[in-house]
Design a protein around this motif. Sequence first.
Motif, PDB file in Angstrom:
ATOM      1  N   ASP A  29       0.885  -1.162   0.000  1.00  9.25           N
ATOM      2  CA  ASP A  29       0.000   0.000   0.000  1.00  9.25           C
ATOM      3  C   ASP A  29       0.922   1.211   0.000  1.00  9.25           C
ATOM      4  N   MET A  30       0.444   2.339  -0.399  1.00 14.65           N
ATOM      5  CA  MET A  30       1.280   3.531  -0.401  1.00 14.65           C
ATOM      6  C   MET A  30       1.179   4.306   0.905  1.00 14.65           C
ATOM      7  N   MET A  31       0.048   4.219   1.572  1.00 10.54           N
ATOM      8  CA  MET A  31      -0.168   4.961   2.808  1.00 10.54           C
ATOM      9  C   MET A  31      -0.067   3.998   3.986  1.00 10.54           C
ATOM     10  N   MET A  32       1.095   3.991   4.636  1.00  9.59           N
ATOM     11  CA  MET A  32       1.344   3.119   5.782  1.00  9.59           C
ATOM     12  C   MET A  32       2.019   3.923   6.881  1.00  9.59           C
ATOM     13  N   GLY A  52      15.784  -6.020  -7.928  1.00 11.79           N
ATOM     14  CA  GLY A  52      15.137  -6.768  -8.990  1.00 11.79           C
ATOM     15  C   GLY A  52      13.805  -7.388  -8.618  1.00 11.79           C
ATOM     16  N   ILE A  53      13.377  -7.239  -7.370  1.00 14.82           N
ATOM     17  CA  ILE A  53      12.106  -7.810  -6.938  1.00 14.82           C
ATOM     18  C   ILE A  53      10.955  -7.009  -7.549  1.00 14.82           C
ATOM     19  N   PRO A  54      10.028  -7.662  -8.234  1.00 15.13           N
ATOM     20  CA  PRO A  54       8.869  -6.939  -8.766  1.00 15.13           C
ATOM     21  C   PRO A  54       8.027  -6.355  -7.627  1.00 15.13           C
ATOM     22  N   ILE A  55       7.507  -5.159  -7.846  1.00 14.83           N
ATOM     23  CA  ILE A  55       6.698  -4.473  -6.832  1.00 14.83           C
ATOM     24  C   ILE A  55       5.355  -4.085  -7.433  1.00 14.83           C
ATOM     25  N   LEU A  56       4.305  -4.471  -6.719  1.00 16.83           N
ATOM     26  CA  LEU A  56       2.930  -4.089  -7.056  1.00 16.83           C
ATOM     27  C   LEU A  56       2.448  -3.138  -5.974  1.00 16.83           C
ATOM     28  N   ALA A  57       2.056  -1.942  -6.367  1.00 19.22           N
ATOM     29  CA  ALA A  57       1.586  -0.938  -5.414  1.00 19.22           C
ATOM     30  C   ALA A  57       0.083  -0.747  -5.549  1.00 19.22           C
ATOM     31  N   ALA A  58      -0.571  -0.621  -4.409  1.00 18.77           N
ATOM     32  CA  ALA A  58      -2.005  -0.312  -4.371  1.00 18.77           C
ATOM     33  C   ALA A  58      -2.148   1.137  -3.939  1.00 18.77           C
ATOM     34  N   SER A  59      -2.807   1.933  -4.775  1.00 18.25           N
ATOM     35  CA  SER A  59      -2.895   3.356  -4.471  1.00 18.25           C
ATOM     36  C   SER A  59      -4.092   3.984  -5.169  1.00 18.25           C
ATOM     37  N   GLY A  60      -4.656   4.966  -4.528  1.00 20.72           N
ATOM     38  CA  GLY A  60      -5.689   5.765  -5.156  1.00 20.72           C
ATOM     39  C   GLY A  60      -5.096   6.770  -6.129  1.00 20.72           C
ATOM     40  N   SER A  62      -1.842   6.878  -8.690  1.00 21.53           N
ATOM     41  CA  SER A  62      -0.709   6.131  -9.253  1.00 21.53           C
ATOM     42  C   SER A  62       0.593   6.920  -9.252  1.00 21.53           C
ATOM     43  N   HIS A  63       0.518   8.246  -9.193  1.00 22.28           N
ATOM     44  CA  HIS A  63       1.739   9.059  -9.158  1.00 22.28           C
ATOM     45  C   HIS A  63       2.534   8.837  -7.874  1.00 22.28           C
ATOM     46  N   LEU A  64       1.866   8.383  -6.826  1.00 22.65           N
ATOM     47  CA  LEU A  64       2.555   8.112  -5.560  1.00 22.65           C
ATOM     48  C   LEU A  64       3.421   6.867  -5.643  1.00 22.65           C
TER      49      LEU A  64
END
Length: 96
Positions: A29-32, A52-60, A62-64
Amino acid sequence: MGHEVADAGDGAAALLAVGKSPPDLVVTDMMMPVMGGAELIRQLRCDPATAGIPILAASGDSHLADGADAVIAKPYAWRDLVAVADALLREGRNLR
């Protein structure tokens, strides 16, 4: 869905966990509290051991999530999250 999942209560705890046992994928999540997702991503990308680890971000917003390999907009359906995670696990950082 066949994945082994570990969780962390905040970005700093996640960074420690990744350092001890690097995962195949980081979902953040972006807000922690303590350390937000943007700083977690920055620190993971700066360390050659985790860059090199892939990262998936959850955010309202996307610029964050600059530096993430994929972003899923909140709110999201869990099936969508799993689909993007599966794609990242298959394709790695080359998903984009």
